[in-house]
Design an enzyme around this catalytic site. Structure first.
Site, PDB file in Angstrom:
ATOM      1  N   HIS A   1      11.248 -48.226  -4.024  1.00  0.00           N
ATOM      2  CA  HIS A   1      11.874 -46.664  -2.906  1.00  0.00           C
ATOM      3  C   HIS A   1      12.347 -47.702  -1.976  1.00  0.00           C
ATOM      4  O   HIS A   1      12.241 -47.597  -1.272  1.00  0.00           O
ATOM      5  CB  HIS A   1      10.844 -46.260  -3.305  1.00  0.00           C
ATOM      6  CG  HIS A   1       9.428 -45.530  -3.945  1.00  0.00           C
ATOM      7  ND1 HIS A   1      10.077 -43.937  -4.501  1.00  0.00           N
ATOM      8  CD2 HIS A   1       8.761 -46.152  -4.742  1.00  0.00           C
ATOM      9  CE1 HIS A   1      10.013 -43.856  -5.552  1.00  0.00           C
ATOM     10  NE2 HIS A   1       8.358 -44.853  -5.304  1.00  0.00           N
TER      11      HIS A   1
ATOM     12  N   GLU B   1      14.336 -46.065  -0.217  1.00  0.00           N
ATOM     13  CA  GLU B   1      14.073 -44.746   0.773  1.00  0.00           C
ATOM     14  C   GLU B   1      12.964 -45.089   1.304  1.00  0.00           C
ATOM     15  O   GLU B   1      12.191 -44.820   2.530  1.00  0.00           O
ATOM     16  CB  GLU B   1      13.655 -43.596   0.857  1.00  0.00           C
ATOM     17  CG  GLU B   1      12.843 -43.074  -0.481  1.00  0.00           C
ATOM     18  CD  GLU B   1      12.621 -43.418  -1.862  1.00  0.00           C
ATOM     19  OE1 GLU B   1      13.646 -43.798  -2.480  1.00  0.00           O
ATOM     20  OE2 GLU B   1      11.827 -42.830  -2.609  1.00  0.00           O
TER      21      GLU B   1
ATOM     22  N   CYS C   1      12.583 -45.153  -8.782  1.00  0.00           N
ATOM     23  CA  CYS C   1      11.468 -45.692  -9.854  1.00  0.00           C
ATOM     24  C   CYS C   1      11.149 -44.472 -11.397  1.00  0.00           C
ATOM     25  O   CYS C   1      11.557 -45.072 -11.773  1.00  0.00           O
ATOM     26  CB  CYS C   1      10.406 -44.933  -8.895  1.00  0.00           C
ATOM     27  SG  CYS C   1       8.937 -44.715  -9.129  1.00  0.00           S
TER      28      CYS C   1
END
EC number: 4.3.2.10
Lengths: 251, 201
Positions: free
Chosen positions: B183, B185, B77
């Site tokens: 993202h 994650e 990001c």
């Protein structure tokens, strides 16, 4: 192309998920983390956790819950309830929340929206607005819907956007808990007036209600609680239906 | 394996840390140049403002260190945007690993499109034209989670692209440097796969 999002909302009280009708009569619906994990597996696009009893003493409990959620869940989640300051936000983001939602404190102190957005970036600041329509006008309510203000929904939403909100979570108190569908006209006016995403909330009771709010009101996301908690509609089932209806969803 | 998460003032390190732990790796969160240099992998997450992030990196001389690192490096990001040459956010000179510019989505252009798109670009969008090392196992049009108002233009180093208002770089890759605008994650199984691929480099 970006998809429409389905967001199960978990109203949390002492670590348990609860749900009321028009903000009253709470019943317990299950463990917040278990439910969250189940929804993530079933294809929820995001989760929203609102601590409806958040008080200063309980702030630490909420941060601990946020850590447990972040450790267990691989999709984004938003946390709200009783956030009053930049420090409150900092604690929750540091614990692993992706976004935070501010409601009453933002109405009382709009400068908080500006500060929070500057400090943490607009992408993580969601402004939640509870509004009720009275004689054709939508009025903002605070304190879990208990206090009416003279502030009008559309004016406040625009101000929040200008101050750096990244998203608006609009709950129609008239529709909340009724299962008669989202409010379409007010949601449509909001999505037309704003350049930031709008999450529609309040009133979902059938799969077609999501189709309506995406198609007719151009909502970016639909949020609901009880229909998911009580297994009335499965997330996968909802998404399969939306896909068949040519609504662009993930999964 | 020693995995370091670069600590700075815009890092949303917690989520990345948990994502690694779910894959059985306990990372080290640090801004210590020696520890960063000796790590097997470095992850550079980030949510925040480009200008203040660059100032912080400069104050720790990390702006000098990062482009010199030789091990597999993953920017996420804002971390990806900071690896580029320049960002319109705060008119910021960035690290220059990727000779590409970061520009803001045009909210007015977005409003004129038939779908009436929004800024920030917030939500799940699909990956196309994937040809990088860390997207193996993914299928064209797999969805990942984005939240951003600035984007990296398409470039020679683009290894995946996504469309929102305009087509833009969802991923970049150059030598040991890998970057994702979205993202991983927070991107369900597809995101875990990307992190796993990175760990296996």
């Amino acid at each position: 192309m970006i998809t429409k999002r389905i967001i199960p909302c978990l109203d949390v009280k002492d670590g348990l998920t609860v749900k009321g009708v028009q903000f009253e009569n709470l019943v317990v619906a299950g463990d917040a983390i278990e439910l969250g994990r189940r929804y993530a597996e079933e294809g929820a696009d995001e989760l929203c956790f609102l601590d409806i009893t958040a008080t200063n003493e309980k702030r630490k409990t909420l941060a601990a819950l946020v850590k447990r959620i972040a450790a267990n869940i691989n999709i984004p989640f938003t946390v709200g309830g009783g956030i009053k300051s930049v420090d409150d936000i900092s604690v929750l983001l540091d614990s692993g929340a992706d976004k935070i939602t501010i409601n009453s404190a933002a109405v009382r102190n709009p400068e908080l929206v500006t500060q929070a957005s500057k400090e943490f970036g607009e992408q993580c600041i969601v402004i939640a607005i509870d509004a009720r329509e009275v004689a054709g006008e939508w009025y903002v309510h605070t304190h879990g819907g208990k206090q009416k203000t003279d502030i009008k929904l559309f004016e406040w939403a625009k101000e929040a956007q200008e101050r750096g909100a990244g998203e608006i979570l609009f709950t129609s108190m008239n529709n909340d808990g009724t299962k008669n569908g989202f409010t379409l006209e007010a949601t449509r006016q909001l999505t037309e007036a704003l350049t930031i995403p709008v999450i529609a909330s309040g009133g979902a009771g059938a799969k077609s209600h999501f189709k309506d709010v995406f198609e007719q009101a151009n909502a970016d996301a639909g949020l609901a609680a009880s229909i998911f908690h009580f297994n009335e509609i499965g997330i996968k089932e909802l998404k399969d239906y939306l896909k068949a209806e040519n609504i662009h969803v993930r999964g | 394996m020693k995995v370091a998460i670069l600590r700075y003032n815009a890092g949303n390190t917690q989520s990345v840390q948990y994502a690694l732990e779910r894959l059985g790796v306990t990372p080290l969160v640090t801004d210590d140049p020696a520890l960063l240099t000796s790590a097997d992998k470095v992850i550079f997450p980030g949510v925040g403002h480009a200008y203040s992030a660059m100032n912080y990196l400069k104050s720790k001389q990390l702006d000098q260190l990062i482009p010199q690192l030789k091990q597999p490096f993953l920017g996420i990001c804002l971390g990806m945007q900071l690896l580029c040459e320049h960002s319109e956010e705060g008119d910021t000179a960035c690290l220059g690993v990727f000779p590409v510019k970061v520009v803001k989505f045009d909210a007015h252009l977005a409003q004129q499109q038939s779908a009436k798109l929004k800024v920030p670009h917030m939500g799940w969008n699909n990956l196309q034209e994937m040809n990088g090392k860390i997207t193996k196992g993914l299928t064209a049009n797999d969805y990942v989670y984005f939240v951003h108002s600035y984007y990296v233009e398409l470039a020679d180093y683009t290894t995946a692209q996504t469309d929102h208002i305009v087509p833009f770089s969802a991923m970049l890759e150059k030598d040991n440097f890998h970057a994702a605008q979205f993202h991983p994650e927070k991107s369900s199984q597809q995101g875990s796969q990307i992190i796993q691929n990175f760990l296996e480099l």
